[in-house]
Every structure is written in C-alpha cells, then in structure tokens.
Motif scaffolding. Structure first.
Motif, PDB file in Angstrom:
ATOM      1  N   UNK A 152       0.821  -1.207   0.000  1.00 57.51           N
ATOM      2  CA  UNK A 152       0.000   0.000   0.000  1.00 57.51           C
ATOM      3  C   UNK A 152       0.859   1.263   0.000  1.00 57.51           C
ATOM      4  N   UNK A 153       2.193   1.092   0.031  1.00 53.40           N
ATOM      5  CA  UNK A 153       3.089   2.237  -0.145  1.00 53.40           C
ATOM      6  C   UNK A 153       3.244   2.586  -1.620  1.00 53.40           C
ATOM      7  N   UNK A 154       2.473   1.939  -2.464  1.00 55.07           N
ATOM      8  CA  UNK A 154       2.372   2.216  -3.897  1.00 55.07           C
ATOM      9  C   UNK A 154       3.395   1.464  -4.717  1.00 55.07           C
ATOM     10  N   UNK A 155       2.934   0.441  -5.399  1.00 51.35           N
ATOM     11  CA  UNK A 155       3.767  -0.292  -6.349  1.00 51.35           C
ATOM     12  C   UNK A 155       2.874  -0.768  -7.481  1.00 51.35           C
ATOM     13  N   UNK A 156       3.452  -0.935  -8.655  1.00 49.71           N
ATOM     14  CA  UNK A 156       2.691  -1.383  -9.806  1.00 49.71           C
ATOM     15  C   UNK A 156       2.254  -2.835  -9.609  1.00 49.71           C
ATOM     16  N   UNK A 157       0.972  -3.157  -9.839  1.00 47.12           N
ATOM     17  CA  UNK A 157       0.525  -4.539  -9.666  1.00 47.12           C
ATOM     18  C   UNK A 157       1.310  -5.488 -10.561  1.00 47.12           C
ATOM     19  N   UNK A 158       1.724  -6.608 -10.003  1.00 48.43           N
ATOM     20  CA  UNK A 158       2.425  -7.614 -10.772  1.00 48.43           C
ATOM     21  C   UNK A 158       3.855  -7.272 -11.115  1.00 48.43           C
ATOM     22  N   UNK A 159       4.360  -6.177 -10.551  1.00 50.82           N
ATOM     23  CA  UNK A 159       5.715  -5.758 -10.886  1.00 50.82           C
ATOM     24  C   UNK A 159       6.739  -6.733 -10.339  1.00 50.82           C
ATOM     25  N   UNK A 160       7.894  -6.777 -11.001  1.00 56.24           N
ATOM     26  CA  UNK A 160       9.015  -7.551 -10.481  1.00 56.24           C
ATOM     27  C   UNK A 160       9.507  -6.915  -9.186  1.00 56.24           C
ATOM     28  N   UNK A 161      10.201  -7.701  -8.372  1.00 59.93           N
ATOM     29  CA  UNK A 161      10.684  -7.187  -7.089  1.00 59.93           C
ATOM     30  C   UNK A 161      11.958  -6.360  -7.235  1.00 59.93           C
ATOM     31  N   UNK A 162      12.788  -6.693  -8.222  1.00 61.04           N
ATOM     32  CA  UNK A 162      14.043  -5.978  -8.426  1.00 61.04           C
ATOM     33  C   UNK A 162      14.148  -5.575  -9.889  1.00 61.04           C
ATOM     34  N   UNK A 163      15.092  -4.695 -10.173  1.00 63.01           N
ATOM     35  CA  UNK A 163      15.239  -4.199 -11.534  1.00 63.01           C
ATOM     36  C   UNK A 163      16.643  -3.645 -11.686  1.00 63.01           C
ATOM     37  N   UNK A 164      16.854  -2.832 -12.721  1.00 62.97           N
ATOM     38  CA  UNK A 164      18.106  -2.099 -12.902  1.00 62.97           C
ATOM     39  C   UNK A 164      17.766  -0.651 -13.239  1.00 62.97           C
ATOM     40  N   UNK A 165      18.751   0.201 -13.091  1.00 63.35           N
ATOM     41  CA  UNK A 165      18.548   1.606 -13.437  1.00 63.35           C
ATOM     42  C   UNK A 165      18.138   1.732 -14.906  1.00 63.35           C
ATOM     43  N   UNK A 166      18.813   0.990 -15.776  1.00 64.60           N
ATOM     44  CA  UNK A 166      18.504   1.061 -17.198  1.00 64.60           C
ATOM     45  C   UNK A 166      17.083   0.640 -17.523  1.00 64.60           C
ATOM     46  N   UNK A 167      16.625  -0.458 -16.915  1.00 63.77           N
ATOM     47  CA  UNK A 167      15.251  -0.911 -17.149  1.00 63.77           C
ATOM     48  C   UNK A 167      14.239   0.121 -16.688  1.00 63.77           C
ATOM     49  N   UNK A 168      14.508   0.733 -15.519  1.00 63.11           N
ATOM     50  CA  UNK A 168      13.556   1.720 -14.996  1.00 63.11           C
ATOM     51  C   UNK A 168      13.509   2.970 -15.864  1.00 63.11           C
ATOM     52  N   UNK A 169      14.621   3.372 -16.428  1.00 69.09           N
ATOM     53  CA  UNK A 169      14.629   4.529 -17.331  1.00 69.09           C
ATOM     54  C   UNK A 169      13.674   4.325 -18.504  1.00 69.09           C
ATOM     55  N   UNK A 170      13.580   3.067 -18.955  1.00 62.14           N
ATOM     56  CA  UNK A 170      12.744   2.752 -20.114  1.00 62.14           C
ATOM     57  C   UNK A 170      11.287   2.519 -19.721  1.00 62.14           C
ATOM     58  N   UNK A 171      11.062   1.834 -18.579  1.00 61.82           N
ATOM     59  CA  UNK A 171       9.718   1.316 -18.285  1.00 61.82           C
ATOM     60  C   UNK A 171       8.964   2.030 -17.182  1.00 61.82           C
ATOM     61  N   UNK A 172       9.645   2.788 -16.325  1.00 60.04           N
ATOM     62  CA  UNK A 172       8.962   3.428 -15.192  1.00 60.04           C
ATOM     63  C   UNK A 172       8.266   4.697 -15.665  1.00 60.04           C
ATOM     64  N   UNK A 173       6.925   4.746 -15.625  1.00 58.92           N
ATOM     65  CA  UNK A 173       6.205   5.920 -16.145  1.00 58.92           C
ATOM     66  C   UNK A 173       6.611   7.226 -15.469  1.00 58.92           C
ATOM     67  N   UNK A 174       6.947   7.171 -14.187  1.00 66.31           N
ATOM     68  CA  UNK A 174       7.305   8.408 -13.486  1.00 66.31           C
ATOM     69  C   UNK A 174       8.591   9.008 -14.020  1.00 66.31           C
ATOM     70  N   UNK A 175       9.451   8.185 -14.564  1.00 64.30           N
ATOM     71  CA  UNK A 175      10.727   8.682 -15.068  1.00 64.30           C
ATOM     72  C   UNK A 175      10.603   9.266 -16.469  1.00 64.30           C
ATOM     73  N   UNK A 176       9.404   9.164 -17.050  1.00 60.66           N
ATOM     74  CA  UNK A 176       9.171   9.767 -18.361  1.00 60.66           C
ATOM     75  C   UNK A 176       8.639  11.187 -18.236  1.00 60.66           C
ATOM     76  N   UNK A 177       8.354  11.610 -16.994  1.00 60.29           N
ATOM     77  CA  UNK A 177       7.796  12.953 -16.764  1.00 60.29           C
ATOM     78  C   UNK A 177       8.963  13.915 -16.560  1.00 60.29           C
ATOM     79  N   UNK A 178       9.137  14.827 -17.500  1.00 60.81           N
ATOM     80  CA  UNK A 178      10.366  15.593 -17.550  1.00 60.81           C
ATOM     81  C   UNK A 178      10.484  16.772 -16.617  1.00 60.81           C
ATOM     82  N   UNK A 179       9.366  17.327 -16.141  1.00 62.08           N
ATOM     83  CA  UNK A 179       9.477  18.526 -15.315  1.00 62.08           C
ATOM     84  C   UNK A 179       8.829  18.300 -13.952  1.00 62.08           C
ATOM     85  N   UNK A 180       9.246  19.104 -12.981  1.00 59.88           N
ATOM     86  CA  UNK A 180       8.790  18.947 -11.595  1.00 59.88           C
ATOM     87  C   UNK A 180       7.280  19.044 -11.475  1.00 59.88           C
ATOM     88  N   UNK A 181       6.689  20.049 -12.106  1.00 58.98           N
ATOM     89  CA  UNK A 181       5.258  20.302 -11.932  1.00 58.98           C
ATOM     90  C   UNK A 181       4.425  19.130 -12.439  1.00 58.98           C
TER      91      UNK A 181
END
Length: 439
Positions: free
Chosen positions: A181-210
C-alpha cells in the motif's frame, strides 16, 4: 543477495552474505523467521542491520537483530531514532569488511530516507532504494501528513533524478513491491536495474517537476490507518518479542473478554465462516494479506480473540499481528461455542440476477471493471459508512474481502446479505455480460 519477500505486505528485506560468516540485513521485518532460516542455512550471523527509512507498514526487526546477533544498526542521522544506532548522513560510508555501504540521502517517501549503494572497491554492485525508487513506480509521500505530501513529492522527483545518474547496469533492490500500500505497480518484479527503470517506469518519463508532482499526487490511493502510528513506534524502537503463541481460552473467558470490549477475529476460510460463525465475529481469513486487513479494520490497542481451524498455523497468526504492532492478542477460543451460531450465504456468480451489489474493492480495482450499477465502498472505509440495511450481494475480487465486509455489516445489524464466491470477471464469464469501467 538473498531477498526475503513478504507477499502479504508487498515488501522485500535483503540478506547479504559478506563472505566471512557475517551478513548485512536491510529493512528487516520484526518477523525474522525467514531471515533467520536463510542465515542459519548459510551459517551466517547478522553483523549489520541497515534501515532505509522509518517504516510505516511494519515494525523493524533491527532491534531484535542487535539483541540476538549483536548487529550494528545503521540508519539516517536525521530520523530522530532514540535507540542505539549509527546515524548516517549523505556520503557517509560503512565498512562491511571488503564491501562498503555508501549512504545517499533520497528524501521523498519519507523526509529522512536513505538509499545505500553497495560497493566492491570502486564498482557499484547495486543500490538498496527503499521506497525512493521501486519497480515501475516510487513509494507514496503522504504518510507524514497532508502538509508534507506535496513537498515530499517534489523531493521524490529530485531523488529519482539523482538515482538515475547511476550506471544503467546498476541493480536496484527496493523495499516496497507489488501488493504494497506504499504504492507499487501490480504484478511488478521485485528488483530491476537503473537502465530498465529509465525505459519502463512511467514516473521517469515525466520531464518537469510540476508534471511529476501533479501526476504522482493523483496516483495516491488509500492506505491502512495503522500506517500513521508505526513510524513513531519504529523511531523509538519496538520492544523485543518474547514467547509468541496463542493462549487457549475457555468460552467463559472469551465471553468475559467480549464483555470488556474484545473483538472476535475469525481467521477460517470464507466458506467456513459463511457456514457457521459466532455472532459479532469479524471474518479476516488467514492468508498473506491477513496483517494488512487486521491493521486496516482494528485499532492497535484492540484486545483480540482468535477463532481458527485446528489445521491453521497459530504461529503465523501471531507473527502477522506482531509485525504490524498488534500486541493485544488475548488468545484463541479453545472449546466449542455454547451459544447460537449464524450464517451468511455464499452464491455463485450466475446467481446474482438483478440483486443490488456492494463492491468493496479498492478504487483502482473498481474503476478498471465492475458489475454495472454496483454500489462501491472500499472495505477499509466500510466501518462507519452509511450503508442502507437492504438486501445486498457483497463482492470483491475472490470472496475473502467480501466476507470480511459482510461480517462488519452484520455486526451493525444488517441481516439481508449474501457474499459472491468469485469476482467481477467470474460474473462476466457466467452471464456473458460486459463489465463497466470508470468511477
């Protein structure tokens, strides 16, 4: 690297073999059974216990590891912890004897959050990200109160950018994962890499603070109320666990406890509760999610009496309660109940017909697909909600939460209730009708 996964809370602790009979534990839970088993299997003693943040969803096991294994506790110096520990600030290093733990301040999920880079010389093996970066998401920032939610979301944005500067091949080892309940994507893997998250994590696609802050805050759902209390308990350090067992209680003793305000929690499967149960009992079936719903529906200081089947693990019940701070487990009913019993019928998906439906799943589940016309109240919001005393078929995803909801409603006098044995997809398959989407 040995992950210790708690499927019910959606969390991962980690045990790291340091190569000399010693180990590092990261974000260990108070329920140390699996971690101890893994350490014993490998002949390891936990010499270091690292905390990434003040946990709101479980009690730390670091205090226990310090007492039993002599573990040296390391945590953020700004966390205000009042127990014996080594306080770390940004850039501090801990020599593990060959490997090094390097502290990075990564506020967001909490204000005092640290990530730990695990180094072998100059090589970064991976990073324990706690709740700052998790697979496909980042952990919520609203646990410290509404006045801190947006500033912490902004801090989370900058912490993610800092972590993204690490090499793409860097492993990330988060504490929170799918089911948390601390917020995680349903069915997500438990571990990853920085490179994978750059490609797949939706929050990392948002370019500006606002944009990040707005999108992030819109994604926050509800969470169990006990989250508001555990961080402070962890700040002072939970007490050591003595003998963890369910005491057998006579029916006369149970009646006296109920008269003093105790609550019966029936952990048998939903079908067994449906067939017969003690009036006023709350159904919370024993499964990996037992602790979450116990913590959502009962206050921490509630005196609890358990009703279980003989083949259900009594230790599992106690440890699930203890890991989220429920110390008032009086015991279990150890003899047949002398009074009347009640039933709540269960029905198959094809038997609903035109009956009114009460859907008690989380908001996101309801929005993604529900029976047309279903009334929606999240299970966690049900106590105190103005639900009319009308004939309802209560439903969730499978039946367990629905039976819990029906038992709560029965405690307040609702009698015309049935529970769906199944979920919305089962109804759609049985009837050939389409689910409705949206709020």
């Amino acid at each position: 690297m040995i992950p210790i996964v708690d499927e019910g809370l959606g969390n991962s602790a980690y045990l790291v073999d340091l190569g000399d009979g010693r180990a590092l534990a990261v974000d260990a839970s108070r329920d140390l059974r699996e971690m101890r088993a893994e350490a014993d299997r490998r002949g390891l003693r936990v010499a270091f216990a690292a905390e990434t943040h003040l946990h709101a969803d479980f009690l730390t096991g670091a205090i226990e590891l310090a007492a039993t294994d002599g573990a040296r506790i390391v945590a953020s110096a700004s966390g205000g912890r009042t127990f014996d520990h080594v306080g770390l600030r940004d850039g501090d290093e801990v020599d593990l004897g060959g490997l090094v733990l390097w502290a990075w301040e990564t506020p967001g999920h909490t204000g005092e959050h640290l990530a730990y880079l695990l180094l072998d010389g100059n090589r970064v093996l991976g990073v324990f990200t706690g709740g700052s970066l998790i697979v496909g998401a980042a952990a919520r920032t609203d646990l410290a109160g509404p006045e801190h939610t947006e500033p912490l979301a902004l801090a989370q944005y900058h912490s993610l950018r800092r972590l993204m500067a690490l090499p793409d091949e860097t492993a990330i080892w988060p504490s929170h994962g799918a089911g948390s309940f601390c917020s995680a994507s349903p069915g997500a893997e438990r571990t990853s890499t920085i490179g994978k998250e750059k490609i797949s994590n939706p929050l990392l696609q948002l370019g500006d603070e606002e944009t990040f802050v707005r999108r992030f805050l819109d994604s926050l759902g509800s969470f169990p109320p006990y989250f508001r209390r555990l961080a402070e308990i962890n700040r002072g350090g939970p007490g050591l666990v003595g003998r963890a067992r369910l005491e057998p209680l006579s029916a006369v003793h149970v009646l006296a406890l109920l008269g003093d305000g105790a609550v019966l929690v029936d952990v048998r499967p939903a079908a067994a509760f449906a067939a017969r149960h003690i009036p006023g009992a709350i159904s919370i079936p024993l499964r990996p999610q037992f602790a979450s719903w116990l913590g959502w529906l009962l206050d921490l200081d509630t005196t609890i009496v358990i009703v279980r089947d003989r083949d259900q693990d009594a230790d599992e019940i106690v440890w699930q309660a203890l890991k989220i701070g429920y110390e008032s487990m009086a015991g279990e009913l150890a003899e047949p109940w002398p009074g009347d019993l009640e039933t709540i019928p269960m029905i198959a998906p094809g038997q609903i017909g035109d009956q009114a439906v009460l859907d008690v799943r989380q908001d996101g589940e309801y929005v993604s697909g529900h029976i047309p016309g279903a009334v929606h109240v999240e299970l966690g919001e049900l106590p105190g909600a103005p639900v009319p005393d009308e004939p309802f078929v209560v439903m969730c995803g499978h039946g367990e939460r629905a039976m819990t909801a029906a038992s709560l409603l029965a405690r307040t006098g609702h009698r015309r209730l049935r529970v769906l044995n199944g979920g919305p997809e089962d109804w759609a398959k049985a009837t050939g009708r389409q689910l409705e989407q949206g709020a």
